[in-house]
Design a protein around this motif. Structure first.
Motif, PDB file in Angstrom:
ATOM      1  N   ALA A   7      -1.553   5.465   9.795  1.00 27.28           N
ATOM      2  CA  ALA A   7      -1.291   4.024   9.702  1.00 27.28           C
ATOM      3  C   ALA A   7      -0.125   3.752   8.761  1.00 27.28           C
ATOM      4  O   ALA A   7       0.732   2.904   9.047  1.00 27.28           O
ATOM      5  N   HIS A   8      -0.073   4.456   7.638  1.00 28.12           N
ATOM      6  CA  HIS A   8       1.044   4.281   6.706  1.00 28.12           C
ATOM      7  C   HIS A   8       2.363   4.660   7.363  1.00 28.12           C
ATOM      8  O   HIS A   8       3.370   3.945   7.230  1.00 28.12           O
ATOM      9  N   ASP A  25       0.830  -1.200   0.000  1.00 25.29           N
ATOM     10  CA  ASP A  25       0.000   0.000   0.000  1.00 25.29           C
ATOM     11  C   ASP A  25       0.869   1.256   0.000  1.00 25.29           C
ATOM     12  O   ASP A  25       0.688   2.158  -0.821  1.00 25.29           O
ATOM     13  N   TRP A  26       1.798   1.336   0.963  1.00 22.39           N
ATOM     14  CA  TRP A  26       2.598   2.561   1.025  1.00 22.39           C
ATOM     15  C   TRP A  26       3.649   2.617  -0.075  1.00 22.39           C
ATOM     16  O   TRP A  26       4.013   3.691  -0.536  1.00 22.39           O
ATOM     17  N   GLN A  65       5.943   3.294  -6.164  1.00 22.96           N
ATOM     18  CA  GLN A  65       6.646   2.023  -6.358  1.00 22.96           C
ATOM     19  C   GLN A  65       5.607   0.905  -6.379  1.00 22.96           C
ATOM     20  O   GLN A  65       4.482   1.100  -6.788  1.00 22.96           O
ATOM     21  N   GLY A  66       5.998  -0.296  -5.945  1.00 23.80           N
ATOM     22  CA  GLY A  66       5.050  -1.400  -5.821  1.00 23.80           C
ATOM     23  C   GLY A  66       4.248  -1.624  -7.088  1.00 23.80           C
ATOM     24  O   GLY A  66       4.790  -1.834  -8.169  1.00 23.80           O
ATOM     25  N   MET A  67       2.927  -1.555  -6.967  1.00 28.52           N
ATOM     26  CA  MET A  67       2.036  -1.772  -8.105  1.00 28.52           C
ATOM     27  C   MET A  67       1.609  -0.459  -8.760  1.00 28.52           C
ATOM     28  O   MET A  67       0.608  -0.385  -9.464  1.00 28.52           O
ATOM     29  N   ALA A  68       2.396   0.606  -8.535  1.00 32.29           N
ATOM     30  CA  ALA A  68       2.018   1.935  -9.008  1.00 32.29           C
ATOM     31  C   ALA A  68       1.823   1.999 -10.520  1.00 32.29           C
ATOM     32  O   ALA A  68       0.936   2.701 -11.018  1.00 32.29           O
TER      33      ALA A  68
END
Length: 326
Positions: free
Chosen positions: A307-308, A53-54, A60-63
């Motif tokens: 939370a992030h 998520d973050w 990054q990630g699934m961006a």
């Protein structure tokens, strides 16, 4: 259209319109999704928070698979509100949980989510929605790695890095459930808890290099990656000839693949995918008391940014969860 009619077609959601830090997460009123044939509309009670998520929020990630405005989140626990044409496996009022759509946007940081019916499973009866929302992405990652990819079996030695995190604490339990001898890396404060979950050996990564404390390992499930102190590359040193290294955070570089081949080891990257059937099996294990779920902290939907920030600080025991509706 009256105000009441309009309210039935909107919902609160945490959206982002650009990549950046936790401050880009904002609460907005957006259109409520409508289930297509074979889909269900679920009223979200809680949504899990995961590193993807973050990372995605930062670009990054699934961006690369997303478009703006974007609603983050893939872990959902809630109640079926409406079913689309053709759905026979679920009905309004059913309590369900899922990791829908991944790696496409599931938009879990919202009051309602739609997804194909067979990506959902009935929520473990022994869990509330908060704890159920902590399960899907992390537990499916662990299950599909330990069971479907590594084919872990009784008597094998399995090393799990970052074992106290969301994925790690499930991986420890699944490997132990299958009869493996489990070696877990984590800070010393987490060792008693990991022993309770089924770890046979624990290694304090802050004081000891795991390759100096473990050997003759059949499977390494690396939840850290080479970006952090060459953890994947170092993992090759503990494997038996023919052993398997599963790398999760960042895939397998050509250099790492070559090093594994030269050492006579097997190596594979891995990415989780939706699996309602596996979630049904996992729910059964949870309800039978064989798998525990750890939630360290909860936050209201409005505090998704907090939370992030908490998650990015690291050292989380188990999962963080957003509470969405009562």
């Amino acid at each position: 259209m009256s105000e009441d009619d309009m309210s039935e077609h909107i919902m609160r959601a945490v959206t982002i319109s650009e990549f950046g830090g936790p401050e880009v997460l904002t609460i907005e009123e957006v259109a409520r999704p409508v289930p297509l044939p074979t889909e269900v509309l679920v009223r979200v009670h809680a949504a899990g928070v995961n590193p993807v998520d973050w990372k995605t929020r930062e670009g990054q990630g699934m961006a690369g698979l997303q478009t703006f405005p974007l609603i983050l989140g893939w872990d959902v626990s809630g109640v079926v509100e409406e079913v689309g044409f053709g759905v026979t496996t679920l009905a309004p009022g059913d309590e369900v949980y899922a990791m829908p759509w991944f790696p496409r946007a599931a938009s879990a940081y919202a009051e309602y989510v739609t997804a194909p019916a067979r990506q959902w499973a009935r929520k473990p009866a022994t869990l509330d929605h908060v704890h159920a929302a902590a399960v899907p992405l992390a537990a499916l990652t662990a299950w599909q790695t330990v069971v479907d990819t590594a084919h872990v079996r009784a008597g094998q030695r399995v090393l799990i890095t970052a074992a106290a995190g969301g994925v790690g604490h499930f991986a420890v339990q699944f490997a132990r459930h299958l009869g493996a001898d489990v070696i877990a890396t984590a800070g010393a404060a987490r060792h008693p808890w990991l022993k309770e979950l089924g770890a046979d050996e624990t290694i304090d990564y802050t004081t000891t290099r795991f390759e100096d404390a473990a050997a003759d390992v059949d499977v390494v499930i690396d939840l850290v990656g080479d970006a952090h102190d060459q953890t994947s590359t170092r993992s090759l040193k503990v494997l038996r000839p023919g052993g398997l290294l599963v790398t999760i955070p960042a895939g397998v570089s050509p250099e790492l693949a070559q090093a594994a081949k030269a050492a006579g080891m097997h190596i594979t990257p891995y990415l989780v995918e939706p699996d309602g059937a596996a979630l049904t099996t996992i729910a059964g294990l949870i309800d039978a008391g064989q798998i525990a779920v750890e939630v360290e902290e909860t936050f209201p939907l409005e505090e998704a940014g907090t939370a992030h920030a908490r998650g990015e600080a690291g050292r989380t025991r188990g999962k963080l969860v957003l509470t969405v509706t009562d």
